[in-house]
Design a protein around this motif. Structure first.
Motif: not given
Lengths: 660, 296
Positions: A529, A532-533, A536, A539-540, A543-551
């Motif tokens: 675990v 993998l974390y 991850k 890798a991230q 890259r672009t990691v953004s946040s937004s409201p829950t779908w």
């Protein structure tokens, strides 16, 4: 021995009452730690070298008594020692804000009761039976009764405490009947005399009486109703020690009684009784835990469920013993004992966590929580450990004990000896395992995750270090037992071989490869675990990691009231388990015809159906009789003298007629 | 094993396409999709915390470890010990818990719905798994998957019958565990009938890829165990068992999904309990047969 003991007790009480209000907790902590350290030393000595006799004395009523520590006592002494130290440290932080409004005597009484509870529990597990046992048992009940009454100004607290006191005394009467029957037949009321009694007389009635008496304390179905009442009423550290440790004294009692049974048929009968009691207790407890929407009631029902699991393990062990299958017996008993240890750890941790939340939120209702992990990150972390452990998931300790019980059952199936019982237990244990996941994902998910369901959440802050330290102690033990089970299981196997008569070496030979692989798997799981974390995150990072409201699936006006509540989370199970609870509904749901719904309030309460048993005709009858008897209480002294005279006359008449 | 995991989804898609008269996706289209996902960034919900970010790793990690215990016919698993059947079942439960908690972390009512249903169905299917395992243990006297399947090779008629029945039960269990029709429909997640897919709504990029891969692995665990049971009855070679696993799982899921609609939600619990009952039935059939053998 005696005078020193009394002197020690008197000094302890005096110190507790005399010390300043804010320092009482340290005095209590010192006494409890001293007791725990002494207990631990004796326990380790007993585990290594066999029985340690503490005291032998004679009593007027029950003849010779002895206090001695054998391996079984030693295991329970260790459970008590760890949990009580954690409890008293936790109470420092938890009781802080009660100090301002309670009197000094009130606080002193609370801590005296706490110390008494610890002391009496220790006496219970070292006592050889008879008078000293009953005395300590009663002291334990009274001390815990006073502990529940900490917030005696609340009406529901007084109600719950009285309810508890009455139930415990019904259980106590059963124990007295049991011990007196044994004393009457053999001239001694110790546990050793039980063996003799069982050889000479029909053992089943006395065994059943003992199982009922001890089962009342353990919360065995249908005598479990006091648990979900008493725990929400008691302060959290008291719930922790009562639920984590005190109910185990009931298990201890059953173990002691069953250890004296020699005849094979009897052992098999007792095994079947205990197994089915365990199955019913476990399933009932877990299903009610899953539908419950009050944090502490949920935990109380989960204690009932865990008692069920322990009883299942014991039942399997006795049935296996009766069938002459050593391995099944050892697996079942080791699983049961280890589960008792494990439960004492994660349940104290869970109740401490519930206490943290209660002192921040002033509520135990699940539907007011949500998103607490952002405000109380350390509590959330410790609680996830406890949650995974109690769900019996690898790599933590709950899984180890359930694995041992499963091993016993699969072995029973594989050998073909007691297939049907084992299969019944497998179904029950796996269903319990499944529903417990539902119950505790509900507890953790609704409380710590998601977004807040009330405005109070925003005001919560992390608790003080004292409480965190108290919680870290059981959490560390959970990790140790979970990740290094091959070492942790050794003392348990030794204890089990003592009471179930299996061979230590053979059992260890069987367990060691299993548990060391399990330990490796545990570490491997953590490593995988983590790997993998990390991969991850790496890798991230580029890259672009953004946040937004829950779908919201296209719906934009989402608000927190739309989140799943505890009630809706377990609705599916409730629809199946309708026959177990009695639901009362306040308010009403939205009608199909209402196109633009007006404001509705909807509140469901689940009541245990067994509660009805204690609110049924016989309670009504008792009430009537009480009212009738109260008419005799006229308040006139001449009437009372007449009653006394009438009694004397009646006694004399009966004696003359040779009826007495 | 990994090949099995990779190909099952392909076979499912192809079967569905053929039965519907379409040409269908490329066989390894799902693998391509994953490789695209693995190259993407991510969008996280504001509501979620660390737990949400770790959950996919736990999901994949637990499934991966569970895979290590499963033998493919005469090919021994990497790890095995007495009682590993329990560990496999509980590792799958661990992965489920991780996903449920992550779903609750988003605070979305949709995901709460999925989590609630997943928890319930997971709880109800657990006895079915354990009963099926107990049947295996009863015949072979062992409780590790490797030992069970290697001792069960002796071909006698009763064993064959029971093993075939067990294979059937395991396939049914796979439907439930993998969230396939008739319990759940992986093709939709915007209806009120969703279970597994809806819990992954807020995952994106690598997280989503991990969950998909974990899902395949879980699928493969059940498929291979089912195939093992059948292989014991028919031909105990891994060259046979591995394709059997793929075909069994792929064809059965594909055909079921093409031929029938998904259950009404309220019927799901009944369906799962039926699977459990079947599992119990197989056990008792096995028990009676075994008793019979002893008498004769």
């Amino acid at each position: 021995m005696y005078p020193y003991l009394i002197l020690f007790a008197a000094m302890a009480v005096a110190a507790l009452f005399a010390s300043p209000k804010h320092h009482k907790v340290w005095v209590a902590a010192a006494i409890v730690t001293a007791l725990a350290a002494a207990a631990a030393v004796v326990a380790v000595e007993a585990l290594c070298g066999g029985e340690v006799v503490l005291a032998e004395f004679s009593t007027a009523m029950f003849g010779a008594e002895r206090l001695a520590v054998d391996r079984l006592s030693a295991l329970f002494l260790l459970i008590i020692a760890v949990a009580s130290v954690a409890t008293v440290i936790y109470s420092k932080g938890y009781a802080e804000h009660y100090l301002a409004r309670s009197s000094s005597a009130h606080v002193a009484l609370h801590y005296t009761s706490l110390v008494t509870l610890v002391g009496s529990m220790m006496t219970v597990v070292v006592s050889g039976g008879g008078f000293s046992f009953l005395m300590a048992w009663e002291l334990m009940t009274i001390a815990s009764f006073l502990l529940i009454l900490f917030e005696a100004e609340r009406r529901e607290v007084r109600r719950a405490a009285l309810n508890y006191l009455v139930m415990m005394h019904i259980g106590f009467i059963f124990l007295v009947i049991g011990f007196v029957a044994v004393y009457d037949a053999t001239g001694s009321a110790s546990f050793d005399a039980l063996g003799e009694y069982f050889r000479l007389h029909a053992p089943l009635p006395v065994i059943v009486v003992f199982i009922v008496g001890f089962g009342m304390k353990a919360g065995m179905f249908p005598m479990h109703v006091w648990l979900p009442e008493a725990h929400p009423a008691a302060p959290s550290h008291v719930s922790a020690i009562m639920s984590g440790v005190m109910i185990k004294t009931g298990i201890y009692g059953i173990l002691r009684v069953a250890a004296e049974i020699e005849s094979v048929e009897m052992l098999s009968t007792v095994g079947i009784i205990i197994l089915f009691a365990g199955i019913v207790t476990g399933l009932w407890g877990v299903i009610l835990a899953a539908v419950e929407n009050d944090m502490k009631r949920l935990l109380a029902y989960s204690s009932i469920e865990n008692i069920g699991v322990i009883l299942i393990g014991m039942g399997i062990a006795y049935i296996g013993r009766a069938a002459g299958n050593d391995l099944v017996a050892m697996c079942g008993m080791c699983g049961a004992l280890l589960h008792a240890v494990n439960h004492s750890l994660f349940k104290t941790l869970l109740f401490f966590g519930a206490g943290n939340i209660y002192s921040a939120m002033h509520s135990t209702s699940l539907d007011e929580m949500g998103g607490l992990s952002r405000h109380m990150p350390v509590t959330a972390l410790l609680m996830i450990v406890a949650t995974v452990a109690i769900c019996a998931l690898p790599p933590l300790n709950g899984f180890v004990s359930e694995l041992l019980i499963y091993l016993g059952m699969f072995n029973g199936v594989g050998e073909g000896g007691e297939v049907l019982y084992s299969v019944a237990a497998i179904i029950a244990l796996s269903l319990i395992g499944g529903v417990v996941v539902l119950a505790f994902t509900k507890l953790y998910g609704i409380v710590f995750l998601g977004s807040p369901r009330s405005t109070h959440v925003a005001e919560c802050t992390e608790v003080d270090n004292c409480r965190i330290a108290a919680m870290a102690l059981p959490a560390a033990m959970i990790l140790i037992i979970g990740l290094l089970p091959q070492y942790a299981v050794r003392p348990v196997v030794e204890v089990a071989s003592g009471i179930i008569g299996g061979d230590y070496a053979t059992a260890m030979e069987h367990f060691t490869p299993v548990l060391s692989t399990l330990s490796a798997i545990g570490f491997a799981l953590l490593a995988v675990v983590a790997l993998l974390y990390v991969l991850k995150r790496r890798a991230q990072s580029k890259r672009t990691v953004s946040s937004s409201p829950t779908w919201g699936c296209g719906f934009t006006a989402v608000n927190t009231r739309m989140q799943y509540t505890g009630e809706s989370y377990s609705e599916g199970l409730e629809n199946i388990a309708t026959s177990l609870t009695q639901n009362t509904v306040d308010g009403r749901t939205i009608d199909k015809g209402e196109i633009f719904p007006s404001q509705h309030s909807y509140d469901v309460h689940h009541k245990d159906k067994i509660d009805r048993l204690f609110a049924a005709w016989w309670v009504e009858l008792m009430h009537r009789i009480n009212v009738g008897v109260m008419r005799l209480r006229t308040g006139k002294i001449n009437h009372y003298i007449m009653y006394a005279l009438a009694l004397l006359a009646a006694v004399m008449l009966l004696t003359l007629l040779n009826l007495l | 094993m990994l090949l099995v995991a990779l190909t099952v989804t392909g076979v499912i898609n192809r079967t569905r396409a053929v039965l519907a008269g379409r040409k269908g996706l490329r066989f390894f289209q799902h693998v391509m999709d994953i490789s695209v996902l693995l190259r993407k960034g991510a969008v996280y919900s504001d509501v979620t915390g660390t737990l949400f970010r770790i959950a996919p790793c736990v999901y994949l990690g637990a499934s991966l470890l569970a895979l290590l215990f499963v033998p493919v016919a005469d090919l021994d698993p990497l790890l095995s010990f007495h009682g590993d059947v329990v560990l496999v079942a509980y590792l799958l439960a661990l992965s489920r818990v991780a996903l449920i908690l992550a779903a609750l972390d988003t605070g979305s009512s949709f995901e709460g719905m999925g989590a609630s249903r997943e928890a319930l169905y997971g709880a109800l299917i657990e006895p079915a798994i354990m009963l099926a395992m107990a049947t295996l243990a009863m015949f072979c006297g062992y409780s590790s998957l490797a030992d069970i399947f290697s001792t069960a090779r002796s071909l006698d008629v009763n064993l064959t019958i029971v093993m075939l029945l067990l294979g059937y039960v395991f396939i049914k269990i796979m439907f439930v565990e993998a969230g396939r029709v008739p319990v759940d429909d992986p093709r939709t997640h915007l209806e009120l009938t969703m279970v597994h897919e809806v819990m992954c709504l807020d995952f994106s990029g690598i997280d989503l890829a991990m969950i998909h891969i974990g899902g395949w692995l879980k699928n493969a665990v059940m498929a291979v165990i089912a195939a093992d049971a059948v292989a014991v009855a028919v031909c105990f070679r891994w060259e046979f068992a591995a394709p059997a696993a793929v075909l069994l799982a792929g064809l059965s899921v594909g055909i079921t999904e093409s031929l029938r609609a998904r259950n009404k939600l309220a019927r799901n619990t009944t369906y799962i309990l039926t699977v459990t009952a079947m599992s119990a039935l197989v056990l008792f059939v096995g028990y009676l047969l075994m008793k019979n053998i002893e008498i004769v």
